[in-house]
Design an enzyme around this catalytic site. Structure first.
Site, PDB file in Angstrom:
ATOM      1  N   HIS A   1       0.983  -1.322  -0.085  1.00 14.47           N
ATOM      2  CA  HIS A   1      -0.016   0.083  -0.069  1.00 14.47           C
ATOM      3  C   HIS A   1       0.738   1.303  -0.093  1.00 14.47           C
ATOM      4  O   HIS A   1       0.492   2.388  -0.442  1.00 14.47           O
ATOM      5  CB  HIS A   1      -1.016  -0.138   1.178  1.00 14.47           C
TER       6      HIS A   1
ATOM      7  N   HIS B   1      -8.511  -7.600  -7.317  1.00 11.18           N
ATOM      8  CA  HIS B   1      -8.917  -8.415  -6.271  1.00 11.18           C
ATOM      9  C   HIS B   1      -9.154  -7.497  -5.298  1.00 11.18           C
ATOM     10  O   HIS B   1      -8.198  -7.428  -4.262  1.00 11.18           O
ATOM     11  CB  HIS B   1      -8.002  -9.472  -5.977  1.00 11.18           C
TER      12      HIS B   1
ATOM     13  N   SER C   1      -6.955  -1.622  -0.737  1.00 11.69           N
ATOM     14  CA  SER C   1      -6.387  -0.986  -1.748  1.00 11.69           C
ATOM     15  C   SER C   1      -7.492   0.047  -2.702  1.00 11.69           C
ATOM     16  O   SER C   1      -7.207   1.185  -2.971  1.00 11.69           O
ATOM     17  CB  SER C   1      -5.941  -1.826  -2.912  1.00 11.69           C
TER      18      SER C   1
ATOM     19  N   GLU D   1     -14.524  -7.825  -7.347  1.00  8.35           N
ATOM     20  CA  GLU D   1     -14.395  -8.828  -6.352  1.00  8.35           C
ATOM     21  C   GLU D   1     -15.607 -10.248  -6.590  1.00  8.35           C
ATOM     22  O   GLU D   1     -16.456  -9.636  -6.818  1.00  8.35           O
ATOM     23  CB  GLU D   1     -14.623  -8.119  -4.866  1.00  8.35           C
TER      24      GLU D   1
ATOM     25  N   ASP E   1     -14.253 -11.853 -12.434  1.00 14.01           N
ATOM     26  CA  ASP E   1     -13.084 -12.322 -12.487  1.00 14.01           C
ATOM     27  C   ASP E   1     -11.924 -11.106 -12.724  1.00 14.01           C
ATOM     28  O   ASP E   1     -12.172 -10.595 -13.932  1.00 14.01           O
ATOM     29  CB  ASP E   1     -12.750 -13.552 -13.232  1.00 14.01           C
ATOM     30  N   GLY E   2     -10.925 -10.816 -11.962  1.00 13.70           N
ATOM     31  CA  GLY E   2     -10.174  -9.746 -12.152  1.00 13.70           C
ATOM     32  C   GLY E   2      -9.433  -9.897 -13.482  1.00 13.70           C
ATOM     33  O   GLY E   2      -9.317  -9.039 -14.155  1.00 13.70           O
TER      34      GLY E   2
ATOM     35  N   ASP F   1      -3.635  -8.174  -6.947  1.00 15.50           N
ATOM     36  CA  ASP F   1      -3.253  -8.744  -5.691  1.00 15.50           C
ATOM     37  C   ASP F   1      -4.154 -10.060  -5.177  1.00 15.50           C
ATOM     38  O   ASP F   1      -5.090  -9.946  -4.374  1.00 15.50           O
ATOM     39  CB  ASP F   1      -3.742  -7.438  -4.523  1.00 15.50           C
TER      40      ASP F   1
END
Length: 280
Positions: free
Chosen positions: A19, A42, A100, A118, A143-144, A164
């Site tokens: 971060h 994510h 994040s 997410e 899905d990212g 992430d």
């Protein structure tokens, strides 16, 4: 099956690394007036209560953000990170930790955008509720990796892909390697940041060697280790690969990483690493 919940790990030493870097990347984008897009693949729940059962069960934040919370001698990048966490705790007590997407929201300007993805059914509703009133932010139950293919390159052309993953599934590093290549071919002006855990050296080393051989330019590796990586119990280090980082990110990282390692490591046997896997 999705089982990982960041609520158990919010504010731990890995978050301090990833971060602090995230905020530096966003500040780099904000040096220019032109708008940008951040895609968080994510995103988690977005904001975490450190007094909740999950955080209290592990207590990982106590050896992470809590060690930085009251220090007045921090390097500017670490001080900016602590200030960002403080902004979510207006009473001055460390009780909430921003993930994040919440940190990205702090850096958004009027014309900038965030897409937060997410899939976890326990976290996605919280994420959606957190940003429901902000027109600059879109939350997707998606899905990212698939979202990166769908949304990039963005109309703004400038921006950040922040990845992430939970590393729950076999083949995660292979998916990431493929993602970096795909994004580079389609969006060369974008910045990509990928976090990874280090329980032992071999998996991340294979990943970094494969990235170095991929032909993608300007790949910077930044790692923080609190103990030898082959220590048998638990995660002792983590890293972030940044593709196309802002100018002199490596110089700044070498400075503040050394201080962060000194504050967070009890054993004194950890290490930091800042190196270019490929050059521009």
């Amino acid at each position: 099956m999705l089982s990982y919940r960041h609520a158990f790990h919010a504010g731990n030493f890995a978050d301090c690394l990833k971060h602090t870097l995230l905020l530096q990347l966003l500040d780099g984008l904000n040096r220019k007036d032109k708008p940008w897009l951040a895609l968080d693949t994510h995103a988690g729940a977005g904001l975490y209560e450190l007094g909740a059962a999950q955080a209290q069960k592990t207590g990982e934040y106590r050896d992470g953000i809590a060690r930085l919370w009251s220090r007045a001698d921090l390097e500017p990048e670490l001080a900016a990170y602590v200030a960002a966490v403080r902004s979510e705790n207006p009473d001055g007590r460390l009780s909430r930790y921003p993930g994040s997407p919440a940190l990205i929201r702090q850096r958004l300007r009027d014309r900038d955008r965030l897409i937060a993805c997410e899939l976890h059914p326990g976290d996605q509703p919280s994420l959606k509720a957190l940003f429901a009133a902000d027109r600059r932010i879109a939350v997707h139950k998606r899905d990212g990796y698939e979202a990166a293919g769908a949304f990039l390159p963005p109309p703004e052309r400038r921006g950040l892909l922040f990845v992430d993953p939970a590393y729950e599934l076999a083949g995660e590093f292979e998916r990431l390697l493929k993602l970096v290549g795909q994004v580079h071919r389609r969006w060369r002006e974008g910045t990509v940041a990928i976090w990874y855990p280090i329980l032992d050296r071999a998996p991340s080393e294979r990943f970094c060697r494969a990235l170095a051989a991929s032909g993608v330019p300007a790949l910077l590796r930044i790692e923080l280790g609190l103990a030898p990586y082959d220590t048998p119990l638990g995660m002792k280090g983590s890293g972030v690969i940044v593709c196309n980082p802002p100018y002199q990110l490596d110089v700044a990282a070498r400075r503040w990483l050394a201080q962060l390692q000194g504050i967070l490591s009890d054993s004194g046997s950890g290490e930091t690493r800042v190196e270019w896997l490929t050059t521009a």
